[in-house]
Design an enzyme around this catalytic site. Structure first.
Site, PDB file in Angstrom:
ATOM      1  N   TRP A 101       0.858  -1.313  -0.070  1.00  0.00           N
ATOM      2  CA  TRP A 101       0.079  -0.024  -0.084  1.00  0.00           C
ATOM      3  C   TRP A 101       0.797   1.119  -0.052  1.00  0.00           C
ATOM      4  O   TRP A 101       0.411   2.194  -0.665  1.00  0.00           O
ATOM      5  CB  TRP A 101      -1.159  -0.023   1.272  1.00  0.00           C
ATOM      6  CG  TRP A 101      -2.028  -1.247   1.306  1.00  0.00           C
ATOM      7  CD1 TRP A 101      -1.924  -2.245   2.158  1.00  0.00           C
ATOM      8  CD2 TRP A 101      -2.796  -1.705   0.182  1.00  0.00           C
ATOM      9  NE1 TRP A 101      -2.717  -3.163   1.863  1.00  0.00           N
ATOM     10  CE2 TRP A 101      -3.302  -2.843   0.613  1.00  0.00           C
ATOM     11  CE3 TRP A 101      -3.209  -1.178  -1.052  1.00  0.00           C
ATOM     12  CZ2 TRP A 101      -4.213  -3.601  -0.153  1.00  0.00           C
ATOM     13  CZ3 TRP A 101      -4.026  -1.828  -1.960  1.00  0.00           C
ATOM     14  CH2 TRP A 101      -4.580  -2.883  -1.203  1.00  0.00           C
ATOM     15  N   ASP A 168      -2.487   6.660   5.943  1.00  0.00           N
ATOM     16  CA  ASP A 168      -3.346   5.593   5.466  1.00  0.00           C
ATOM     17  C   ASP A 168      -3.713   4.659   6.637  1.00  0.00           C
ATOM     18  O   ASP A 168      -2.840   4.012   7.179  1.00  0.00           O
ATOM     19  CB  ASP A 168      -2.805   4.957   4.386  1.00  0.00           C
ATOM     20  CG  ASP A 168      -3.796   3.618   3.687  1.00  0.00           C
ATOM     21  OD1 ASP A 168      -4.890   3.494   4.292  1.00  0.00           O
ATOM     22  OD2 ASP A 168      -3.328   3.189   3.012  1.00  0.00           O
ATOM     23  N   LYS A 192     -12.671  -2.218   6.187  1.00  0.00           N
ATOM     24  CA  LYS A 192     -11.896  -3.247   7.053  1.00  0.00           C
ATOM     25  C   LYS A 192     -12.290  -2.887   8.257  1.00  0.00           C
ATOM     26  O   LYS A 192     -11.855  -3.596   9.371  1.00  0.00           O
ATOM     27  CB  LYS A 192     -10.384  -3.128   6.784  1.00  0.00           C
ATOM     28  CG  LYS A 192     -10.277  -3.371   5.482  1.00  0.00           C
ATOM     29  CD  LYS A 192      -8.937  -2.774   4.844  1.00  0.00           C
ATOM     30  CE  LYS A 192      -8.715  -3.683   3.558  1.00  0.00           C
ATOM     31  NZ  LYS A 192      -7.991  -2.625   2.429  1.00  0.00           N
TER      32      LYS A 192
HETATM   33  C1  LIG Z   1      -7.324  -2.202   1.656  1.00  0.00           C
HETATM   34  C2  LIG Z   1      -6.197  -1.038   1.850  1.00  0.00           C
HETATM   35  C3  LIG Z   1      -6.121  -0.123   0.794  1.00  0.00           C
HETATM   36  C4  LIG Z   1      -6.811  -0.105  -0.610  1.00  0.00           C
HETATM   37  O1  LIG Z   1      -7.966   0.080  -0.232  1.00  0.00           O
HETATM   38  P1  LIG Z   1      -9.318   0.513  -1.381  1.00  0.00           P
HETATM   39  O2  LIG Z   1     -10.493   0.891  -0.729  1.00  0.00           O
HETATM   40  O3  LIG Z   1      -9.445  -0.837  -1.978  1.00  0.00           O
HETATM   41  O4  LIG Z   1      -8.673   1.244  -2.333  1.00  0.00           O
HETATM   42  C5  LIG Z   1      -5.439   1.017   1.002  1.00  0.00           C
HETATM   43  N1  LIG Z   1      -4.364   0.871   2.058  1.00  0.00           N
HETATM   44  C6  LIG Z   1      -4.528  -0.115   2.946  1.00  0.00           C
HETATM   45  C7  LIG Z   1      -3.703  -0.099   4.238  1.00  0.00           C
HETATM   46  C8  LIG Z   1      -5.368  -1.182   3.035  1.00  0.00           C
HETATM   47  O5  LIG Z   1      -5.604  -2.002   3.688  1.00  0.00           O
END
Ligand SMILES: *Cc1c(COP(=O)(O)O)cnc(C)c1O
Length: 356
Positions: A101, A168, A192
């Site tokens: 990521w 993030d 998540k």
């Molecule tokens: C799942 C995830 C993403 C991507 O998320 P999307 O909603 O599919 O764009 C980005 N960063 C982290 C840490 C993730 O777990």
């Protein structure tokens, strides 16, 4: 009952599904579905306001920050975060590369200016969180990924930074308390811990915006969204509603501190079995282990994988396969996964050892 270890979209509370199903048919006795009413209606504006207020309440967001529910996933957040913070002239963003990521975030930022990678754990397939690097002050921002969902690593504390800190937090937001005041921007895809896929939460410090000297497309401009109370265009109404319900559940269960306690207990239970059981080993450095996405392998796959896979499937466990870049297993244990499901997995691991 299915024990859902899916990495995302992932398990959500059963009561959220029930309320959401009812509101799809008839929202609050209005005779309208939540997904067919105007997003400008009083009913939906209340949902949006409540969702934004719940983020503030659950994460103790200080005054001076705005909460937005936007679209595009955290994957658009990589670019959105950079374009709102990187100067037009001579812009530099600093990144800690903890794998996948963050690597993707780096790629997007390079479209806008210079990127300085402060540290990376690529040398060991991202199985640890880098430490001991110098945090620069002559950059527009420092970007982190709090939890690496794929490799199963997690920052246990964040570096101090004079430059704006962007993070993030897609895969560990609401899983533990966090000092929001340390960050100028936090963003996270919903799917998540917060709700159904389709919205991304942004928590942004108001005074940090509008300083890049760039022309920013409206849909990527956090100031535009902020000035319209997260209603610049039609928001993803169902994802926002589902997130609101999940946050109400978290609040009722005791809030983020209670989630943190439960997540500690779940992680403790699984990691101690991974360490105790002679057939398994963890794939990440112990001090950086993620409480959300423990990753582990069988020491002898050839001997045990077929039987282990059959056993956990028989126990109604779903989604345990590791990401292809790590292999082995990944047990994603988001907030709504009960400790009972972890006991079932641990029991299967013990049984495999007993009968090997
Ligand atoms: C799942 C995830 C993403 C991507 O998320 P999307 O909603 O599919 O764009 C980005 N960063 C982290 C840490 C993730 O777990």
């Amino acid at each position: 009952m299915v024990h859902n270890y899916s990495a995302g979209p992932c398990v959500l509370p059963q009561e959220v599904f029930e309320k959401a199903a009812e509101s799809i048919r008839d929202y609050n006795g209005t005779g309208l579905s939540i997904i067919e009413m105007s997003h400008r209606s009083k009913d939906f504006v209340e949902v949006m306001d409540r969702a934004r207020a719940l983020v503030k309440e659950l994460l103790n967001v200080p005054d001076g920050y705005t909460v937005l529910f936007l679209q595009g996933g955290a994957s658009l957040g990589f670019y959105t975060s950079a374009i709102n913070f990187m100067k037009n002239e001579g812009g530099v963003g600093a990144y800690v590369d903890t794998g996948s990521w963050s690597s993707k975030a780096i790629k997007e930022a390079k479209l806008l200016g210079d990127v300085r990678v402060l540290a990376s754990s690529q040398d060991q397939n991202f199985n640890y969180i880098p430490k001991g690097y110098e945090v620069p002050t002559d950059v527009d921002y420092v970007h982190l990924t709090s939890n690496n969902t794929i490799f199963g690593t997690q920052f246990k504390s964040f570096p101090e930074s004079k430059a704006p800190l962007l993070c993030d937090m897609s895969s560990d937001i609401f899983s533990k308390s966090v000092d929001v005041s340390k960050f100028d921007l936090i963003y996270a895809g919903a799917q998540k811990n917060m709700g159904p896929a389709g919205t991304t939460v942004y928590i942004v410090k108001d005074e940090a915006l509008g300083k890049t000297g760039r022309a920013i497309p409206s849909m990527l401009d956090l100031q535009v969204h902020s000035s319209k109370d997260s209603m610049f265009n039609t928001p993803p109404v169902f994802a926002v509603y589902g997130s609101m319900l999940t946050m109400e559940w978290m609040k009722k269960e005791g809030g983020v501190s209670e989630m943190e306690k439960r997540n500690e207990m779940k992680a403790q239970l699984l990691y101690s079995e991974i360490d105790r059981n002679a057939l398994f080993e963890g794939t990440t450095k112990a001090e950086d282990r993620s409480n959300m996405n423990p990753t582990f392998v069988l020491k002898d796959e050839e001997a045990h994988a077929a039987r282990f896979d059959q056993m956990w499937k028989n126990a109604n466990i779903n989604g345990l396969k590791g990401h292809r870049s790590v292999g082995g297993y990944r047990a994603s244990m988001y907030n709504a996964l009960g400790i009972g499901s972890v006991r079932v997995l641990v029991e299967v691991m013990k049984e495999l050892e007993r009968t090997a």
